[in-house]
Design a protein around this motif. Structure first.
Motif, PDB file in Angstrom:
ATOM      1  N   HIS A   1       0.800  -1.224   0.000  1.00 42.58           N
ATOM      2  CA  HIS A   1       0.000   0.000   0.000  1.00 42.58           C
ATOM      3  C   HIS A   1       0.838   1.284   0.000  1.00 42.58           C
ATOM      4  CE1 HIS A   1      -2.778  -3.093   1.614  1.00 42.58           C
ATOM      5  NE2 HIS A   1      -3.688  -2.422   0.957  1.00 42.58           N
ATOM      6  N   ILE A   2       1.745   1.426   0.944  1.00 49.56           N
ATOM      7  CA  ILE A   2       2.441   2.703   1.101  1.00 49.56           C
ATOM      8  C   ILE A   2       3.524   2.899   0.050  1.00 49.56           C
ATOM      9  CG2 ILE A   2       3.782   4.121   2.698  1.00 49.56           C
ATOM     10  CD1 ILE A   2       2.345   2.818   4.994  1.00 49.56           C
ATOM     11  N   TYR A   3       4.381   1.907  -0.154  1.00 48.92           N
ATOM     12  CA  TYR A   3       5.431   2.037  -1.159  1.00 48.92           C
ATOM     13  C   TYR A   3       4.868   2.296  -2.561  1.00 48.92           C
ATOM     14  CZ  TYR A   3       8.993   0.466   2.174  1.00 48.92           C
ATOM     15  OH  TYR A   3       9.839   0.363   3.254  1.00 48.92           O
ATOM     16  N   PRO A   4       3.826   1.570  -3.005  1.00 52.17           N
ATOM     17  CA  PRO A   4       3.287   1.848  -4.347  1.00 52.17           C
ATOM     18  C   PRO A   4       2.799   3.284  -4.514  1.00 52.17           C
ATOM     19  CG  PRO A   4       2.504  -0.272  -3.575  1.00 52.17           C
ATOM     20  CD  PRO A   4       3.211   0.370  -2.406  1.00 52.17           C
ATOM     21  N   ALA A   5       2.227   3.876  -3.467  1.00 57.05           N
ATOM     22  CA  ALA A   5       1.754   5.261  -3.571  1.00 57.05           C
ATOM     23  C   ALA A   5       2.919   6.217  -3.778  1.00 57.05           C
ATOM     24  CB  ALA A   5       0.960   5.637  -2.320  1.00 57.05           C
ATOM     25  N   PHE A   6       3.987   6.040  -3.011  1.00 60.27           N
ATOM     26  CA  PHE A   6       5.162   6.898  -3.178  1.00 60.27           C
ATOM     27  C   PHE A   6       5.801   6.694  -4.555  1.00 60.27           C
ATOM     28  CE2 PHE A   6       5.294   7.193   1.565  1.00 60.27           C
ATOM     29  CZ  PHE A   6       5.321   8.578   1.641  1.00 60.27           C
ATOM     30  N   GLU A   7       5.880   5.442  -4.986  1.00 58.19           N
ATOM     31  CA  GLU A   7       6.464   5.164  -6.298  1.00 58.19           C
ATOM     32  C   GLU A   7       5.640   5.792  -7.415  1.00 58.19           C
ATOM     33  OE1 GLU A   7       6.701   0.954  -6.418  1.00 58.19           O
ATOM     34  OE2 GLU A   7       8.390   0.814  -5.013  1.00 58.19           O
ATOM     35  N   PHE A   8       4.327   5.789  -7.281  1.00 59.64           N
ATOM     36  CA  PHE A   8       3.454   6.406  -8.282  1.00 59.64           C
ATOM     37  C   PHE A   8       3.711   7.911  -8.359  1.00 59.64           C
ATOM     38  CE2 PHE A   8      -0.494   8.794  -8.947  1.00 59.64           C
ATOM     39  CZ  PHE A   8      -0.813   8.398 -10.243  1.00 59.64           C
ATOM     40  N   LEU A   9       3.813   8.554  -7.213  1.00 59.27           N
ATOM     41  CA  LEU A   9       4.042  10.004  -7.202  1.00 59.27           C
ATOM     42  C   LEU A   9       5.404  10.352  -7.795  1.00 59.27           C
ATOM     43  CD1 LEU A   9       2.619  10.869  -3.657  1.00 59.27           C
ATOM     44  CD2 LEU A   9       1.548  11.337  -5.860  1.00 59.27           C
ATOM     45  N   LEU A  10       6.397   9.513  -7.533  1.00 61.20           N
ATOM     46  CA  LEU A  10       7.738   9.794  -8.025  1.00 61.20           C
ATOM     47  C   LEU A  10       7.894   9.463  -9.506  1.00 61.20           C
ATOM     48  CD1 LEU A  10       9.877   8.462  -5.028  1.00 61.20           C
ATOM     49  CD2 LEU A  10       9.740  10.828  -5.801  1.00 61.20           C
ATOM     50  N   ASN A  11       7.391   8.307  -9.917  1.00 58.15           N
ATOM     51  CA  ASN A  11       7.643   7.830 -11.276  1.00 58.15           C
ATOM     52  C   ASN A  11       6.561   8.216 -12.278  1.00 58.15           C
ATOM     53  OD1 ASN A  11       9.973   6.557 -10.270  1.00 58.15           O
ATOM     54  ND2 ASN A  11       8.811   4.719  -9.721  1.00 58.15           N
ATOM     55  N   ASP A  12       5.291   8.063 -11.917  1.00 54.24           N
ATOM     56  CA  ASP A  12       4.207   8.369 -12.853  1.00 54.24           C
ATOM     57  C   ASP A  12       3.914   9.870 -12.903  1.00 54.24           C
ATOM     58  OD1 ASP A  12       4.052   5.554 -12.082  1.00 54.24           O
ATOM     59  OD2 ASP A  12       2.238   5.493 -13.289  1.00 54.24           O
ATOM     60  N   VAL A  13       3.687  10.459 -11.752  1.00 53.53           N
ATOM     61  CA  VAL A  13       3.387  11.891 -11.708  1.00 53.53           C
ATOM     62  C   VAL A  13       4.651  12.709 -11.896  1.00 53.53           C
ATOM     63  CG1 VAL A  13       2.228  13.695 -10.383  1.00 53.53           C
ATOM     64  CG2 VAL A  13       1.532  11.326 -10.091  1.00 53.53           C
ATOM     65  N   GLN A  14       5.795  12.122 -11.556  1.00 54.39           N
ATOM     66  CA  GLN A  14       7.114  12.757 -11.686  1.00 54.39           C
ATOM     67  C   GLN A  14       7.239  13.991 -10.789  1.00 54.39           C
ATOM     68  OE1 GLN A  14       7.868  13.400 -15.873  1.00 54.39           O
ATOM     69  NE2 GLN A  14       8.090  11.227 -16.293  1.00 54.39           N
ATOM     70  N   ILE A  15       6.806  13.818  -9.564  1.00 54.19           N
ATOM     71  CA  ILE A  15       7.027  14.857  -8.555  1.00 54.19           C
ATOM     72  C   ILE A  15       8.444  14.693  -8.016  1.00 54.19           C
ATOM     73  CG2 ILE A  15       6.344  15.666  -6.268  1.00 54.19           C
ATOM     74  CD1 ILE A  15       3.510  14.945  -6.916  1.00 54.19           C
ATOM     75  N   PRO A  16       9.254  15.740  -8.020  1.00 50.86           N
ATOM     76  CA  PRO A  16      10.622  15.616  -7.491  1.00 50.86           C
ATOM     77  C   PRO A  16      10.608  15.176  -6.034  1.00 50.86           C
ATOM     78  CG  PRO A  16      10.331  17.689  -8.696  1.00 50.86           C
ATOM     79  CD  PRO A  16       8.966  17.080  -8.544  1.00 50.86           C
ATOM     80  N   PHE A  17      11.628  14.414  -5.660  1.00 53.69           N
ATOM     81  CA  PHE A  17      11.677  13.879  -4.297  1.00 53.69           C
ATOM     82  C   PHE A  17      11.586  14.971  -3.239  1.00 53.69           C
ATOM     83  CE2 PHE A  17      13.623  12.294  -0.434  1.00 53.69           C
ATOM     84  CZ  PHE A  17      13.058  11.046  -0.301  1.00 53.69           C
ATOM     85  N   PRO A  18      12.284  16.121  -3.402  1.00 54.72           N
ATOM     86  CA  PRO A  18      12.157  17.167  -2.361  1.00 54.72           C
ATOM     87  C   PRO A  18      10.733  17.710  -2.199  1.00 54.72           C
ATOM     88  CG  PRO A  18      14.092  17.562  -3.732  1.00 54.72           C
ATOM     89  CD  PRO A  18      13.294  16.479  -4.398  1.00 54.72           C
ATOM     90  N   ASP A  19       9.911  17.584  -3.263  1.00 51.15           N
ATOM     91  CA  ASP A  19       8.532  18.089  -3.190  1.00 51.15           C
ATOM     92  C   ASP A  19       7.543  17.026  -2.727  1.00 51.15           C
ATOM     93  OD1 ASP A  19       9.415  20.533  -4.075  1.00 51.15           O
ATOM     94  OD2 ASP A  19       8.896  20.170  -6.168  1.00 51.15           O
ATOM     95  N   LEU A  20       8.045  15.806  -2.520  1.00 46.87           N
ATOM     96  CA  LEU A  20       7.159  14.712  -2.121  1.00 46.87           C
ATOM     97  C   LEU A  20       6.499  15.020  -0.783  1.00 46.87           C
ATOM     98  CD1 LEU A  20       6.480  12.047  -3.516  1.00 46.87           C
ATOM     99  CD2 LEU A  20       8.165  10.931  -2.057  1.00 46.87           C
ATOM    100  N   ARG A  21       7.244  15.611   0.116  1.00 43.94           N
ATOM    101  CA  ARG A  21       6.699  15.953   1.437  1.00 43.94           C
ATOM    102  C   ARG A  21       5.528  16.906   1.319  1.00 43.94           C
ATOM    103  NH1 ARG A  21       6.801  20.181   4.663  1.00 43.94           N
ATOM    104  NH2 ARG A  21       8.118  21.326   3.210  1.00 43.94           N
ATOM    105  N   LYS A  22       5.634  17.911   0.442  1.00 41.18           N
ATOM    106  CA  LYS A  22       4.556  18.881   0.279  1.00 41.18           C
ATOM    107  C   LYS A  22       3.301  18.211  -0.261  1.00 41.18           C
ATOM    108  CE  LYS A  22       7.809  22.635  -0.733  1.00 41.18           C
ATOM    109  NZ  LYS A  22       8.230  23.639  -1.746  1.00 41.18           N
ATOM    110  N   ALA A  23       3.487  17.322  -1.232  1.00 37.47           N
ATOM    111  CA  ALA A  23       2.331  16.661  -1.840  1.00 37.47           C
ATOM    112  C   ALA A  23       1.576  15.819  -0.817  1.00 37.47           C
ATOM    113  CB  ALA A  23       2.786  15.788  -3.015  1.00 37.47           C
ATOM    114  N   VAL A  24       2.303  15.026  -0.038  1.00 36.51           N
ATOM    115  CA  VAL A  24       1.661  14.129   0.926  1.00 36.51           C
ATOM    116  C   VAL A  24       1.103  14.914   2.109  1.00 36.51           C
ATOM    117  CG1 VAL A  24       2.059  12.200   2.498  1.00 36.51           C
ATOM    118  CG2 VAL A  24       3.068  12.177   0.209  1.00 36.51           C
ATOM    119  N   SER A  25       1.812  15.955   2.533  1.00 37.48           N
ATOM    120  CA  SER A  25       1.333  16.750   3.661  1.00 37.48           C
ATOM    121  C   SER A  25       0.058  17.493   3.304  1.00 37.48           C
ATOM    122  CB  SER A  25       2.418  17.738   4.102  1.00 37.48           C
ATOM    123  OG  SER A  25       3.570  17.059   4.543  1.00 37.48           O
ATOM    124  N   ARG A  26      -0.042  17.983   2.061  1.00 35.24           N
ATOM    125  CA  ARG A  26      -1.249  18.679   1.626  1.00 35.24           C
ATOM    126  C   ARG A  26      -2.419  17.725   1.470  1.00 35.24           C
ATOM    127  NH1 ARG A  26      -1.196  23.603  -0.990  1.00 35.24           N
ATOM    128  NH2 ARG A  26      -2.644  22.811  -2.555  1.00 35.24           N
TER     129      ARG A  26
END
Length: 323
Positions: A125-150
């Motif tokens: 569950h958790i790893y696939p969501a992060f992988e989707f945001l990084l690879n499919d949506v292509q959100i940079p890793f430093p911005d991952l925190r903002k996306a999940v926090s929002r």
């Protein structure tokens, strides 16, 4: 008639007592027990003391409340599986979020909103969501925190059934290139295409805009997809048309109008303008801060006063020349 063999019970006679065999000494019971215990010790290692289940549960509650800053009562109500989940699983979930750059201050808030994450499988569950945001949506890793926090719902939404289909739909509308989904707009991914996104587009078109115009409006202001039709769109359109006497075409140029509070900003500012006999474009009226708006209002009043004084002097001069 049953014949039974007769056993001789007569013992042989002994000539003297010296011929009586002495009984063999029996092994000591204590020695026998020690030997058995020693043998048992070598076969099975000693068991570790078992902690009381009530103590373990208390430790879990303290971990939730004081370490994660999560309300244990609310968490257990929303996720009863926490009762039987070992504290090591909770620690693994916390470590997972921290490894992906989530700040510790946000971890507790995320778990508090979605305590199901504390017992979810990391790999399923958790790893696939992060992988989707990084690879499919292509959100940079430093911005991952903002996306999940929002939008923590990103971590509890199904990637194949929710996140990926919505991403394809948004990209088909034009959310690519400069309008690509980012950490600011990733919360749109948790919206249903059929029950959330399409009804918003249909409502905008019902105001008299074409499908293409409606799409351009949401590209300029993606927040339109997050507003309620009944609680946001309708009352603001009604006030704009009936009270402000505005032209709906102005909404096409400034769709951000729907992102401002009707009671706290739109109505007060419009009424101040009406009170002093002024009017402004929507962007000029709403985009500035309260201080800038009042400064502009004072300037407009001074300009009006100057014009009145100039007109007064001009008329006075004309009257003097007449005489």
């Amino acid at each position: 008639m049953i014949l039974r063999p007769q056993l001789s019970l007569q013992t042989p006679s002994l000539r003297n007592s010296s011929q009586i065999p002495s009984p063999r000494p029996k092994p000591s019971l204590t020695l026998s027990y020690k030997r058995r215990s020693h043998h048992y010790h070598h076969q099975f290692p000693p068991k570790t003391p078992i902690l009381d289940s009530g103590l373990l549960f208390r430790q879990k509650l303290l971990y939730l409340q004081h370490h994660l800053n999560v309300d244990p009562t609310k968490a257990l109500t929303l996720n009863p599986d926490l009762r039987s989940t070992p504290i090591s699983s909770l620690q693994s979930a916390e470590h997972c979020l921290l490894c992906f750059g989530i700040h510790r201050s946000d971890v507790g808030r995320i778990f508090g909103m979605h305590p199901i994450l504390l017992t979810s499988s990391l790999h399923s569950h958790i790893y696939p969501a992060f992988e989707f945001l990084l690879n499919d949506v292509q959100i940079p890793f430093p911005d991952l925190r903002k996306a999940v926090s929002r939008c923590p719902r990103l971590l509890v939404s199904s990637v194949p059934h929710q996140l990926r289909p919505t991403l394809h739909f948004l990209r088909s509308l034009g959310f690519v290139g400069p309008h690509a989904i980012s950490c600011q707009t990733s919360l749109l991914l948790v919206s249903s295409v059929d029950t959330t996104l399409m009804p918003k587009l249909d409502y905008i078109q019902s105001l008299g805009f074409s499908y293409r115009e409606a799409v351009k409006m949401v590209l300029r202001s993606p927040g339109l997809f997050t507003f309620s039709i009944d609680n946001n769109f309708r009352p603001k359109v009604d006030y704009f048309v009936n009270e402000m006497k505005g032209d709906l075409r102005e909404l096409k140029d400034f769709p951000q109008y729907f992102s401002f509070s009707l009671e706290r900003k739109i109505k007060p500012r419009h009424r101040l303008l009406v009170e002093h006999g002024f009017s402004l474009r929507l962007a000029d009226m709403l985009k500035v801060s309260d201080g800038e708006f009042h400064d502009r209002l004072v300037e407009m009043r001074l300009q009006t006063l100057d014009e009145k004084l100039r007109l007064f002097w001009d008329n006075t001069v004309k009257d003097c020349r007449h005489f």
